[in-house]
Design a protein around this motif. Structure first.
Motif, PDB file in Angstrom:
ATOM      1  N   SER A 141       0.829  -1.211   0.000  1.00 47.29           N
ATOM      2  CA  SER A 141       0.000   0.000   0.000  1.00 47.29           C
ATOM      3  C   SER A 141       0.862   1.259   0.000  1.00 47.29           C
ATOM      4  O   SER A 141       0.540   2.247  -0.666  1.00 47.29           O
ATOM      5  CB  SER A 141      -0.931   0.003   1.216  1.00 47.29           C
ATOM      6  OG  SER A 141      -2.089  -0.773   0.972  1.00 47.29           O
ATOM      7  N   LYS A 144       2.044   1.833  -3.528  1.00 46.63           N
ATOM      8  CA  LYS A 144       0.988   2.235  -4.460  1.00 46.63           C
ATOM      9  C   LYS A 144       0.346   3.573  -4.089  1.00 46.63           C
ATOM     10  O   LYS A 144       0.053   4.397  -4.960  1.00 46.63           O
ATOM     11  CB  LYS A 144      -0.084   1.144  -4.533  1.00 46.63           C
ATOM     12  CG  LYS A 144       0.429  -0.186  -5.042  1.00 46.63           C
ATOM     13  CD  LYS A 144      -0.632  -1.276  -5.024  1.00 46.63           C
ATOM     14  CE  LYS A 144      -1.602  -1.137  -6.161  1.00 46.63           C
ATOM     15  NZ  LYS A 144      -2.371  -2.366  -6.413  1.00 46.63           N
ATOM     16  N   VAL A 145       0.125   3.786  -2.792  1.00 46.47           N
ATOM     17  CA  VAL A 145      -0.633   4.952  -2.341  1.00 46.47           C
ATOM     18  C   VAL A 145       0.275   6.133  -2.041  1.00 46.47           C
ATOM     19  O   VAL A 145       0.035   7.256  -2.497  1.00 46.47           O
ATOM     20  CB  VAL A 145      -1.487   4.591  -1.106  1.00 46.47           C
ATOM     21  CG1 VAL A 145      -2.160   5.824  -0.535  1.00 46.47           C
ATOM     22  CG2 VAL A 145      -2.537   3.544  -1.478  1.00 46.47           C
ATOM     23  N   ASP A 183      -6.858  -0.711  -3.126  1.00 47.83           N
ATOM     24  CA  ASP A 183      -6.126   0.510  -3.458  1.00 47.83           C
ATOM     25  C   ASP A 183      -6.337   0.898  -4.915  1.00 47.83           C
ATOM     26  O   ASP A 183      -6.424   2.081  -5.251  1.00 47.83           O
ATOM     27  CB  ASP A 183      -4.627   0.337  -3.195  1.00 47.83           C
ATOM     28  CG  ASP A 183      -4.300   0.303  -1.709  1.00 47.83           C
ATOM     29  OD1 ASP A 183      -5.076   0.871  -0.920  1.00 47.83           O
ATOM     30  OD2 ASP A 183      -3.264  -0.275  -1.341  1.00 47.83           O
ATOM     31  N   ILE A 187      -7.055   4.548  -6.860  1.00 42.70           N
ATOM     32  CA  ILE A 187      -6.081   4.986  -7.868  1.00 42.70           C
ATOM     33  C   ILE A 187      -6.750   5.105  -9.230  1.00 42.70           C
ATOM     34  O   ILE A 187      -6.593   6.107  -9.939  1.00 42.70           O
ATOM     35  CB  ILE A 187      -4.902   3.989  -7.929  1.00 42.70           C
ATOM     36  CG1 ILE A 187      -4.112   4.026  -6.618  1.00 42.70           C
ATOM     37  CG2 ILE A 187      -3.982   4.299  -9.110  1.00 42.70           C
ATOM     38  CD1 ILE A 187      -3.113   2.886  -6.471  1.00 42.70           C
ATOM     39  N   ASP A 219      -6.366   7.829   3.941  1.00 43.98           N
ATOM     40  CA  ASP A 219      -4.995   7.864   3.449  1.00 43.98           C
ATOM     41  C   ASP A 219      -4.846   9.011   2.442  1.00 43.98           C
ATOM     42  O   ASP A 219      -5.801   9.756   2.176  1.00 43.98           O
ATOM     43  CB  ASP A 219      -4.573   6.514   2.862  1.00 43.98           C
ATOM     44  CG  ASP A 219      -5.349   6.104   1.610  1.00 43.98           C
ATOM     45  OD1 ASP A 219      -5.731   6.991   0.812  1.00 43.98           O
ATOM     46  OD2 ASP A 219      -5.564   4.896   1.406  1.00 43.98           O
ATOM     47  N   LEU A 221      -4.477   9.225  -0.823  1.00 41.27           N
ATOM     48  CA  LEU A 221      -5.271   9.233  -2.052  1.00 41.27           C
ATOM     49  C   LEU A 221      -6.767   9.366  -1.764  1.00 41.27           C
ATOM     50  O   LEU A 221      -7.499   9.955  -2.566  1.00 41.27           O
ATOM     51  CB  LEU A 221      -4.997   7.970  -2.865  1.00 41.27           C
ATOM     52  CG  LEU A 221      -3.593   7.852  -3.452  1.00 41.27           C
ATOM     53  CD1 LEU A 221      -3.505   6.643  -4.388  1.00 41.27           C
ATOM     54  CD2 LEU A 221      -3.202   9.118  -4.220  1.00 41.27           C
ATOM     55  N   GLN A 222      -7.232   8.820  -0.672  1.00 37.29           N
ATOM     56  CA  GLN A 222      -8.649   8.984  -0.325  1.00 37.29           C
ATOM     57  C   GLN A 222      -8.977  10.453  -0.088  1.00 37.29           C
ATOM     58  O   GLN A 222     -10.009  10.950  -0.552  1.00 37.29           O
ATOM     59  CB  GLN A 222      -8.974   8.141   0.910  1.00 37.29           C
ATOM     60  CG  GLN A 222      -8.970   6.643   0.642  1.00 37.29           C
ATOM     61  CD  GLN A 222      -9.023   5.816   1.909  1.00 37.29           C
ATOM     62  OE1 GLN A 222      -8.693   6.308   2.998  1.00 37.29           O
ATOM     63  NE2 GLN A 222      -9.403   4.559   1.791  1.00 37.29           N
TER      64      GLN A 222
END
Length: 541
Positions: A141, A144-145, A183, A187, A219, A221-222
């Motif tokens: 994560s 990726k995040v 995730d 994305i 997080d 990206l959220q």
């Protein structure tokens, strides 16, 4: 904003701080909602106030942190909006991942199947084991995040380490089946919205009034997705509590809630100040504890009017099963809800054993008991064989020999050895191996009857009870257990990790409606007890 008469009465029932937040002017609003302060009540009132003031329900969206919260909010909204003739599904209530999936479908982008990451990690890293898979889950994560790195970019790095190589293998396994993980939903939704102006305009219309619950837990990206949908009007209502940010391992960062003012010019901050859930002493001492943190808003939190109940300090130097049993005995003999909370699932095993022995139904998701050990049957079979070969040898001796031999043998026998250790503790109850086999079978049947999702007794980690409450709560509060010594030792920033551990204790303590019992070894109390209480109160010199 003028509001419908059907909304006036519910608004009047709110406390002044709740009402001020619920009716704040449309625009960027942060509602800081401490434990027990009625954040869901305030969220529901906010939506009712918007609809009652003429806002089209189709332009209102609420994003929750998990499915349980989404279901609760939907039920509460259906009841509140019924007098306004708004259909139960008139307001879009979604988790972040469900919203991402909906955006992807609207954009005609690939949507899965959605794959459980742990299942794939067991395939691509079979030797990592449970702890290793958990660490890889977080690491993937982060890649990726937080880093936004793709598998192709990592694969091109000749210096890539084992975690990076596992990430590449994981992503290739997803691609081979056309799968997405959770995730990927966020994305992918961001990429679709940022590359398609018509799609973005459509979703901004559907989220013209956006509410975000538990904002302290999102997080990177959220939060980016929420702010993208809210822009440029920024009619966004964010609810959260910096003192309850406990998911750093899920990439939450308490600092994001403090940075909102910089990202949302004109942000209006409202504080809910009353804890309606907990007894006064629990409110006082939990705030005294968490106030030691540097990363938090200055705030006032007080107990609700008429609050009653107790905070019990329970020093007990006994073994876990003995002292937890004594704490059980102090609970009232009624049908009230109750919980034993600990830092880890392993610390809850004695409580589950006590409940099993006493015939008390209990919930204990994630708590693995010796009776659940898949090697138990193999161990019993080996004991039966050994007992026949060593006639007349006492059962504990037979089990002890098997345990020692198995633990020093190959990996396959190590499982039998570990299961034998549990059986060694049970051996004195039984005359021979055959009686042991019958006894284990009967205990398993008993466990099947008592471990129930509808039980009044819950055994859980502090992380698992976020958003829940119980009449009576016991928290295991020993040194090196809570705060977790392992969490502090493995942290990149131990000082910040300690603050999160302190917030986690605050969450655990504030689950109690009638009584909170803090159970600890008087020779080694948690530092959190030393911070929240005077030494004389703890019985220390």
């Amino acid at each position: 904003m003028e509001s419908h008469p059907a909304v006036a009465e519910p608004l009047a029932r709110l406390s002044p701080d709740q009402r001020a937040a619920a009716t704040a002017r449309p625009g960027p609003v942060l509602c800081v909602a401490p434990a027990g302060s009625g954040k869901t009540t305030t969220l529901v009132a906010r939506v009712a106030w918007l609809v009652g003031g003429g806002v089209d329900p189709a332009t209102i969206a609420a994003i929750t942190f998990n499915r349980r919260a989404a279901e609760e909010l939907e039920a509460r909204l259906a009841e509140a909006l019924a007098p306004l003739d708004v259909a139960p599904d008139g307001i879009r209530v979604r988790t972040f991942h469900a919203l991402g999936l909906e955006v992807l479908r609207d954009a005609s982008r690939p949507t899965g199947p959605i794959t459980d990451r742990m299942t794939v990690l067991r395939q691509v890293a079979p030797d990592a084991g449970p702890a290793g898979w958990g660490a890889l889950d977080t690491a993937i994560s982060k890649v990726k995040v937080d880093l936004g790195v793709t598998a192709a970019e990592v694969a091109g790095d000749a210096q890539a380490g084992p975690i990076a190589r596992t990430f590449v293998a994981y992503e290739r396994a997803l691609a081979a089946t056309g799968s997405l993980d959770f995730d990927d939903l966020i994305i992918g939704a961001l990429r679709a919205l940022e590359s398609d102006t018509a799609l973005l305009a459509r979703w901004r219309g559907r989220c013209a009034h956006l509410l975000v619950d538990e904002v302290q837990d999102v997080d990177r990206l959220q939060l980016r997705l929420a702010l993208l949908l809210a822009a440029p009007a920024n009619r966004i209502f964010l609810v959260g509590d910096d003192d309850q940010s406990i998911y750093g391992w899920r990439l939450a960062d308490v600092r994001r809630i403090f940075d909102l003012a910089a990202r949302l010019p004109g942000l209006e901050r409202h504080h809910l100040i009353t804890n309606f859930r907990c007894p006064g002493p629990v409110v006082e001492r939990s705030i005294r504890l968490v106030a030691r943190n540097r990363e938090r808003f200055a705030k006032t939190v007080r107990a609700g009017p008429g609050s009653s109940g107790r905070l019990i300090l329970a020093p007990d130097a006994g073994d876990d099963d003995e002292r937890i049993g004594r704490a059980f005995d102090a609970w009232p003999a009624n049908e009230s809800s109750r919980a034993v909370l600990a830092r880890t699932n392993a610390e809850l095993v004695p409580a589950a054993v006590i409940a099993l022995d006493r015939g008390i139904p209990f919930r204990a998701r994630g708590v693995r008991l010796p009776l659940d050990d898949p090697w138990l049957d193999s161990a019993i079979a080996a004991i039966l064989t050994s007992s026949k070969a060593e006639s007349g040898v006492p059962l504990p001796v037979v089990i002890g020999r098997l345990r020692v031999g198995s633990m020093t043998a190959g990996a396959g026998d190590a499982g039998i050895g570990a299961a034998s250790e549990a059986l060694l503790g049970w051996a004195p109850r039984f005359a021979d191996a055959a009686a042991l086999e019958v006894g284990v079978r009967e205990q398993r049947e008993r466990l099947g009857r008592l471990r129930r999702d509808d039980a009044k007794l819950t055994l859980a980690t502090a992380h698992a009870v976020k958003g829940l409450e119980f009449d009576h709560v016991i928290v295991l509060q020993d040194a090196d257990r809570f705060p977790s010594r392992r969490a502090l030792d493995e942290a990149a920033d131990p000082a910040r990790a300690l603050e999160e551990e302190r917030r986690l204790a605050y969450v655990a303590w504030t689950r109690a409606r009638r009584s909170l019992t803090l159970l600890y070894d008087p020779a080694a109390p948690s530092q959190f007890l030393l911070e929240a209480f005077d030494r004389s109160e703890l019985g220390l010199r």
